[in-house]
Design an enzyme around this catalytic site. Structure first.
Site, PDB file in Angstrom:
ATOM      1  N   GLU A 172      -5.398 -11.062  -1.407  1.00 20.66           N
ATOM      2  CA  GLU A 172      -6.332 -10.857  -0.284  1.00 20.66           C
ATOM      3  C   GLU A 172      -7.779 -10.882  -0.770  1.00 20.66           C
ATOM      4  O   GLU A 172      -8.585 -10.034  -0.378  1.00 20.66           O
ATOM      5  CB  GLU A 172      -6.048  -9.508   0.400  1.00 20.66           C
ATOM      6  N   GLU A 215       0.793  -1.239   0.000  1.00 19.56           N
ATOM      7  CA  GLU A 215       0.000   0.000   0.000  1.00 19.56           C
ATOM      8  C   GLU A 215       0.828   1.294   0.000  1.00 19.56           C
ATOM      9  O   GLU A 215       0.654   2.150   0.868  1.00 19.56           O
ATOM     10  CB  GLU A 215      -0.980  -0.002   1.178  1.00 19.56           C
ATOM     11  N   ASP A 266      -0.921  -3.931  -3.407  1.00 13.76           N
ATOM     12  CA  ASP A 266      -1.791  -2.783  -3.131  1.00 13.76           C
ATOM     13  C   ASP A 266      -3.242  -3.155  -3.435  1.00 13.76           C
ATOM     14  O   ASP A 266      -3.515  -4.201  -4.018  1.00 13.76           O
ATOM     15  CB  ASP A 266      -1.370  -1.557  -3.959  1.00 13.76           C
TER      16      ASP A 266
END
Ligand code: XIL
Length: 411
Positions: free
Chosen positions: A315, A186, A246
């Site tokens: 994720e 991120e 990200d």
């Protein structure tokens, strides 16, 4: 009279009981058989984030939330996955001590117990381990960013020394036992163009203090990859693969005349041009139903694969709340809507996985991780709206397989 009051009381209690029933029990049939081991149906590894001792998204009993606990009803679900990731237990704030380590040997001060529990479990169960994550603006103790620089911030040399120490410490500990690492997570700002500049843009602030501008503000990322490669290789981790990860970069999500995807692409391309030892890109894959068309995600994978990088979906979860349906602030949906959502969720999971399989055969993608095991323990019950009841995963609040699981094993 007394009799009437008790009848009313009983009716009231029955009503309360009905209205408090978990919505899953209505449309999400709790008796889908999950005898087929999910990961065996797909050519690429299918993993899961494992809630451990530091993870308790629902505020429930942590013995239940902690899937490594053999008494947890989530434990048995781990059999469906052949890679595991710690949902929180390997993040900087979980490993690092509360204050800056005073000795040269950082590892002696680290809190390894919960990370060890995952690695030991994975090794005994024959599963791979993905490490999440080395460098991140979030879930990192504030001492890491404080020091003798401007405004009480760390100077760039203090920051770099800490980053190197942390990376070195983790590789000295795990070497090649953790095969894939999210090196920097991120780094791109979600709200404004460029590197993170929001209130959590701690790395960017220190870079700018040091007079770095433009792409040089990403110098810390280049260094993180160089240290990760160096210390992996020095500690029998020649097999370790390194990722830049990200969210919101999987498709062109527009903000302020540019897209986060374009900025992330510039960063990835710059790293490749600098010769950074980056092996791949992690698309977090926090998707919402109806908002993330499969064709757009497919195009995103092609775009980054063209840089010579391999994509991992690291994720994946799919919220049933859709911005396309103006539900960004909703905390629940009615049972009748829920039934349809859960079927659409199932088909959406399948559509993504079918596309991932094509990308796998085109050698662009090689792993998919789902962010959690069962709905009741998902972080999405509190994000982006707290107190929300979301249904983003493959197993429901009673730890039973959902239609989404069935769709992924049904062929
Ligand atoms: C989340 C965990 O799921 C929660 O338990 C924790 O409270 C906050 O972090 N992007 C990431 C993950 O990279 O580390 C986040 O995990 C979800 C968003």
């Amino acid at each position: 009279m007394k009799y009437k009051i008790s009848i009313c009381l009983i009716m009231f209690l029955v009503l309360i009981n009905f209205s408090c029933k978990p919505e899953d029990s209505a449309p999400d049939t709790p008796d889908i058989n999950d005898n087929v081991i999910l990961h065996t149906k797909w050519p690429f590894p299918v993993g899961a984030a494992v809630p451990g001792a530091n993870t308790n998204n629902s505020g429930s009993n942590s013995a239940v939330a902690n899937a490594l606990n053999t008494g947890s009803p989530q434990h048995n679900l781990l059999r469906h996955f052949n890679v595991v990731v710690a949902e929180n237990e390997m993040k900087p704030d979980a490993l690092m001590p509360a204050s800056v380590p005073s000795t040269g040997n950082w590892g002696a001060n680290y809190r390894w117990t919960n990370a060890d529990a995952l690695v030991n479990y994975a090794e005994s169960a024959g599963k791979g381990v993905r490490g999440h994550c080395l460098i991140w603006h979030d879930q990192t103790p504030s001492w890491f960013f404080s020091g003798s620089g401007q405004g009480g911030r760390a100077s760039i040399s203090e920051l770099y020394a800490r980053m190197e120490n942390h990376i070195k410490t983790v590789f000295e500990k795990y070497g090649g036992r953790i095969e894939w690492w999210d090196v920097v997570n991120e780094a791109i700002d979600h709200d404004v163009s460029g590197p993170r500049k929001d209130t959590r843009g701690r790395y960017t602030e220190i870079m700018e203090d040091a007079g770095k501008t433009d792409m040089d503000r990403y110098e810390y990322i280049l260094k993180a990859f160089q240290w990760a490669r160096q210390y992996a290789d020095e500690n029998d981790g020649g097999n370790v693969k390194l990722y830049l990860t990200d969210f919101g970069v999987e498709r062109p999500f527009s903000r302020g005349g540019t897209t986060k995807q374009a900025d992330f692409f510039d960063l990835a391309q710059w790293l490749v041009q600098q010769g950074a030892p980056v092996d791949g890109i992690g698309f977090q894959g926090h998707f919402r139903l109806y908002d993330h068309p499969v064709e757009q995600i497919s195009a995103g994978i092609d775009m980054f694969a063209a840089l010579g990088l391999t994509i991992q979906i690291c994720e994946l979860d799919i919220s049933i709340f859709s911005n396309a349906k103006n539900e960004s602030q909703r905390t629940s949906v009615s049972n009748s809507v829920l039934g349809e959502r859960l079927s659409d969720l199932a088909q959406t999971y399948r559509d993504y996985f079918d596309m991932f399989k094509e990308k796998y055969y085109e050698e662009k993608l090689d792993m998919v991780i789902i962010w959690g095991l069962s709905d009741g323990h998902s972080w999405l019950n509190n994000h982006p709206v707290s107190g929300r009841t979301d249904y983003p995963l493959l197993f429901n609040r009673s730890y039973q397989a959902k239609e989404a699981y069935q769709k992924l094993v049904d062929f």
